[in-house]
Design an enzyme around this catalytic site. Structure first.
Site, short mmCIF file in Angstrom:
data_model
loop_
_atom_site.label_atom_id
_atom_site.label_comp_id
_atom_site.label_asym_id
_atom_site.label_seq_id
_atom_site.Cartn_x
_atom_site.Cartn_y
_atom_site.Cartn_z
N ASP A 167 -10.05 23.82 9.21
CA ASP A 167 -10.18 23.68 7.76
C ASP A 167 -10.83 24.94 7.20
OD1 ASP A 167 -10.13 21.74 5.34
OD2 ASP A 167 -12.25 22.26 5.46
N TYR A 279 -16.70 27.07 -1.96
CA TYR A 279 -15.46 26.99 -2.73
C TYR A 279 -15.60 27.63 -4.11
CZ TYR A 279 -13.82 23.72 0.80
OH TYR A 279 -13.43 23.15 1.99
N HIS A 334 -5.66 15.46 9.21
CA HIS A 334 -6.29 16.74 8.91
C HIS A 334 -7.42 17.03 9.90
CE1 HIS A 334 -7.77 20.06 6.45
NE2 HIS A 334 -8.98 19.53 6.52
#
Length: 359
Positions: A167, A279, A334
């Site tokens: 990720d 982020y 995921h």
């Protein structure tokens, strides 16, 4: 006569359209979450703001079979990083970089598996878990995160490693491979495409834009942290246990204690701001100036990933100028290294034992 210069308006227009998309979608995502908050308050106001007290970590976080808890302070930034290490010192280094919302514990199956032949180090990234978390948002730019890994490698006494990232940790692993290829013997990335593929694909495919909506929501100050914490961190639990996004469909590979470990770590005061700040810098750092990876690379992908479309994995090959293998696991989520650990570990072993060379 000199050739006419391209009009300056075009790059400016592109930049305007790009940032209009970013902030427009950011506003849309914020509106959706605000409606969710109001709905929750309307249905159960007391429950919405309830948080259970979590003073002590679950026992699984101190399981000696996973390794030893260690700390290292790096010279460049002066930050102290926490990691868990398994395997003898002096063996080749395997460095593990987790994603969001995770921490070193996401690699518990790999710490046990690879310690026989490697010095396995599962790191808490900057701002996560027990690693230092700078207060300023600018401290989480990609350049800082890349420098962290380089300095940690030096501080551990290694010049090279097998680098594995999942990720967001996969994003960092790709960038390390681009910027410091001499540091990586082999690169293994789980469920994250080459960053250039991601930035190009997301602008052209609305479905991926929707899947990545949290990237935009996280641009808002403070509100995302609050939304993650309401209803006793229900959103965090949902990521790992729901039918659509969970670890192995409804979190079947996650024990109650495993889930509590995640909630414990992210329920600590200020524990969400550092991870989300990663982020908050991404749109100012992309696209990349350099793209090519020259390291032998294995890309593992869960076909049922709720956040990343599998087509991005297939396109990634064009950015690897060396041996490249893509393995897509059907029914894999995921959270692949936790969802199907035995299969993932077997594929990693096979790749590590293959004779590959740097072109």
């Amino acid at each position: 006569m000199a050739p006419p210069r391209p009009p300056r308006l075009l790059p400016a227009l592109r930049a305007l359209l790009y940032w209009s998309l970013v902030y427009g979608y950011c506003g849309l995502c914020a509106s959706v979450h605000l409606l969710k908050l109001l709905w929750s308050i309307g249905r159960a106001p007391a429950q919405t703001f309830r948080r259970a007290a979590r003073a002590n970590p679950p026992a699984c976080l101190n399981d000696p079979s996973l390794g030893t808890h260690c700390y290292v302070r790096i010279k460049d930034s002066g930050l102290r990083f926490h990691y868990v290490a398994a395997g003898e010192r002096g063996k080749p280094l395997m460095l593990l970089l987790h994603g969001f919302p995770e921490f070193w514990y996401s690699w518990r199956h790999q710490l046990r598996e690879f310690k026989s032949e490697y010095r396995v180090v599962a790191l808490d990234l900057r701002g996560y878990g027990e690693s230092d978390a700078p207060a300023h948002q600018e401290s989480y730019k990609l350049d800082c995160l890349i420098a962290d890994i380089k300095d940690i490698l030096d501080s551990l006494g290694y010049s090279k490693c097998v680098l594995i990232g999942h990720d967001w940790g996969g994003m960092i692993a790709w960038l390390i491979a681009v910027c410091y290829p001499e540091m990586i013997m082999k690169l293994i990335v789980i469920n994250f495409p080459h960053p250039s593929v991601f930035t190009e694909y997301i602008l052209r495919h609305p479905a991926q834009l929707f899947r990545s909506s949290f990237y935009y929501f996280f641009q808002i100050p403070r509100f995302p942290e609050f939304m993650f914490s309401i209803n006793d961190f229900k959103a965090l639990k949902h990521l790992f246990t729901s039918q659509s996004t969970g670890i192995g469909r409804k979190g079947r590979q996650l024990t109650t204690e495993d889930l509590e470990a995640y909630v414990y770590v992210f329920s600590q005061p200020g524990a969400l701001s550092g991870p989300i700040n990663h982020y908050r810098n991404i749109f100012s750092c992309l696209p990349l100036k350099h793209h090519m990876v020259t390291t032998p690379t294995l890309l593992l992908w869960g076909e049922e990933d709720a956040f990343m479309e599998v087509e991005m994995a297939e396109v990634t090959k064009i950015y690897v100028k060396n041996y490249f293998r893509l393995t897509i696991l059907s029914e894999g989520s995921h959270w692949l290294q936790q969802d199907q650990p035995d299969i993932v570990n077997g594929l990693i072993w096979a790749f590590l034992k293959e004779e590959t060379r740097r072109d």
